[in-house]
Design a protein around this motif. Structure first.
Motif, PDB file in Angstrom:
ATOM      1  N   ALA A  17       2.125  -3.895  -1.990  1.00 28.24           N
ATOM      2  CA  ALA A  17       2.923  -4.425  -0.872  1.00 28.24           C
ATOM      3  C   ALA A  17       4.417  -4.209  -1.151  1.00 28.24           C
ATOM      4  CB  ALA A  17       2.624  -5.908  -0.671  1.00 28.24           C
ATOM      5  N   THR A  21      -1.699  -3.984   3.914  1.00 31.57           N
ATOM      6  CA  THR A  21      -1.704  -3.527   2.512  1.00 31.57           C
ATOM      7  C   THR A  21      -3.138  -3.555   1.976  1.00 31.57           C
ATOM      8  OG1 THR A  21       0.490  -4.508   2.248  1.00 31.57           O
ATOM      9  CG2 THR A  21      -0.684  -3.918   0.232  1.00 31.57           C
ATOM     10  N   SER A  33      -2.720  -5.951  -5.098  1.00 32.82           N
ATOM     11  CA  SER A  33      -2.267  -5.886  -3.702  1.00 32.82           C
ATOM     12  C   SER A  33      -0.773  -6.168  -3.582  1.00 32.82           C
ATOM     13  CB  SER A  33      -3.066  -6.851  -2.834  1.00 32.82           C
ATOM     14  OG  SER A  33      -3.094  -8.118  -3.432  1.00 32.82           O
ATOM     15  N   LEU A  67       5.259  -0.651  -0.550  1.00 37.30           N
ATOM     16  CA  LEU A  67       5.334  -0.354   0.882  1.00 37.30           C
ATOM     17  C   LEU A  67       6.639  -0.878   1.488  1.00 37.30           C
ATOM     18  CD1 LEU A  67       1.611  -1.082   1.790  1.00 37.30           C
ATOM     19  CD2 LEU A  67       2.770   1.136   2.019  1.00 37.30           C
TER      20      LEU A  67
END
Ligand code: HEM
Length: 484
Positions: free
Chosen positions: A297, A348, A293, A300
């Protein structure tokens, strides 16, 4: 296929487009050998329940939020973990908490919950800070070494996936064993994990084709052996040294807490083998999921500069609101102020859930959202599908952290409550969720405070879903050092 309905202003970060519908399950299994996503059709993102029968096995994909709750919460005992969960992980984690059922699970959960008291958020923060500081030093050295002090104006290329894997493994090793994870040892362990993941995904598909379980497990055990040996050695060393609990008020770390945990109902404790199983699982659960994750993130943040800027402003405000800012590290209370940071992490997890599917087995003939669910059916619940489902979320493939803020619109609030399950639901829900969130906020906050994250135009992550969701070719971003 065409993408699902998206409003004109919504920009979609990458995701593997589902394949067009095919009734040929064999073809889907062939695609699934590479990544679990290959089993899915575009149609699966539109229907409440999908059902098919293959080689005598009934397979259901349950997307309807009420039916998902029926399986995971209200009728949880009628849908235990599927035996495939146990055998695919057994070579690595033995009979640890994640894959067993009934009283065997309940007793382990009581012991693990007790040990988790030690991993209380405030107590593990110094270990997390140590690992995050080591990460920042590594990144600063990379960026400064790139083209002189501070890196080039385009930023320095960094593999966020590798860095997030290392920092999250470092956090979990510090929390469990009270020591950092060293470079060479880390590399060997990660390589073994990557091999296991790849082969486990393949083994699950081959099991659908009825290949013998023992043979498949033997194939997996070779790759689990170095990881189990490394963890068993650490446990042996601790048990041999002994640790006189009478001299302390509470255990020094998670391993010690697991050693000392005692079931209040039966008085039972973990055996030596049980400890190895449990620690192997906690290491897997505690770093693979968080690494997955956090890597996404960071990707992103690179793609959405305005989101990154808003997070940076929130972090600086949290630091500025207290004495000693801005040079001090973020403390426990500062992290709690990062509501936008928490929304970024939740969004996310919605778009890229690290555990992208769970499998259960129905114990009786029943119904799920109006569809027949025969006894012994393999029931799949997929955060990946539910959280991108067209009938739940507006702009399901767009990145909009605002969905998770307290002033989000009523629809977003509803779906955040009813169709968001990255940590599972019900009694089997992840007990490490708050730990993961604190770790993620600390990493992301320290990152944007010291660096600007830029996208790498020459790189696109290639997502594959195996035990966890990872990028096959890493996650490359460019970092530019910020001067205060
Ligand atoms: C972003 C990070 C994480 C995600 C997305 C995640 C997700 C999950 C999910 C989906 C499950 C249950 C699946 C099911 O019902 O079949 C689970 C179980 C579990 N997780 Fe996590 N996890 C994360 C981090 C952690 C961490 C950091 C720890 C420990 C330090 C942890 C410990 C556990 C344990 C012990 C279970 C088993 C619970 C049980 O079966 O009773 N997880 N996790």
């Amino acid at each position: 296929m065409t993408n699902p309905p998206t409003s004109p202003e919504a920009k979609e970060p990458i995701y593997p487009l589902p394949e067009p519908y095919t009734p040929n399950f064999l073809r889907r299994i062939r695609r699934g050998l590479y990544s679990w996503f290959g089993l899915l059709n575009e149609w699966d993102f539109r229907i409440p329940v999908g059902a098919l029968r293959f080689m005598g096995l009934n397979l259901l994909l349950v997307n309807d939020p009420a039916a998902v709750r029926q399986v995971m919460v209200s009728e949880v005992e009628a849908f235990p973990k599927h035996p495939y969960t146990l055998w695919i992980l057994e070579p690595l984690i033995g009979r640890a908490i994640f894959s067993v059922n009934g009283e065997e699970w309940a007793q382990q959960r009581r012991l693990v919950d007790q040990a988790f008291q030690v991993a209380q958020l405030q107590r593990v923060l110094p270990q997390m800070e140590g690992a995050v500081e080591a990460l920042m030093e590594r990144l600063e050295a990379q960026v400064d070494g790139c083209t002189g002090d501070g890196g080039s104006i385009d930023g320095c290329p960094v593999d966020a996936d590798a860095e997030m894997t290392l920092v999250t493994a470092d956090v979990i090793v510090r929390t469990i064993l009270s020591r950092p994870l060293e470079g060479a040892e880390a590399e060997a362990i990660f390589a073994a994990f990557a091999r296991y993941q790849k082969r486990a995904g393949r083994a699950l598909m081959l099991r659908f084709l009825r290949l013998p379980r023992r043979r498949l497990q033997g194939y997996l055990a070779t790759h689990a052996a170095p990881i189990r040996a490394w963890i068993a050695a650490a446990i042996e060393a601790r048990l041999d040294t002994g640790d006189d609990s009478s001299e302390r008020s509470s255990p020094q770390d998670l391993l010690q807490a697991l050693i000392e945990a005692r079931d209040p109902q039966s008085g039972a404790r973990f055996s030596r083998d049980g400890l190895v199983d449990q620690v192997c699982f906690l290491f897997l659960a505690g770093h693979e999921t968080s690494a997955s994750s956090l890597g996404m993130a960071v990707y992103l943040l690179g793609c959405f500069p305005e989101v990154q800027q808003r997070l940076r402003a929130e972090v600086l405000q949290a630091l500025g609101s207290r004495a000693g800012a801005p040079d001090r590290t973020l403390g426990f209370d500062d992290l709690r102020q990062l509501s936008y940071g928490a929304a970024i992490f939740n969004e996310t997890l919605r778009l890229y859930p690290p555990v992208s599917f769970f499998i259960r087995e129905s114990q009786a003939n029943t119904e799920l959202a109006g569809s027949r669910c025969p006894m012994r059916a393999l029931v799949t619940l997929s955060p990946w599908v539910v959280q991108r489902h067209e009938q739940h979320w507006s702009d399901p493939n767009a990145f909009r952290p605002e969905r998770f803020l307290s002033d989000a619109n009523a629809d977003d609030r509803r779906w955040a409550r009813d169709a968001f399950l990255p940590y599972g639901l019900g009694p089997r829900k992840c007990p490490g969720a708050a730990f993961a969130q604190q770790e993620a906020l600390l990493v992301l906050a320290e990152l944007v405070r010291r660096f600007e994250v830029l996208p790498d135009p020459e790189h696109e992550p290639e997502l594959v879903a195996r035990l966890t969701l990872r990028s096959r070719n890493g996650i490359r971003v460019r970092l530019l050092r910020l001067r205060s």
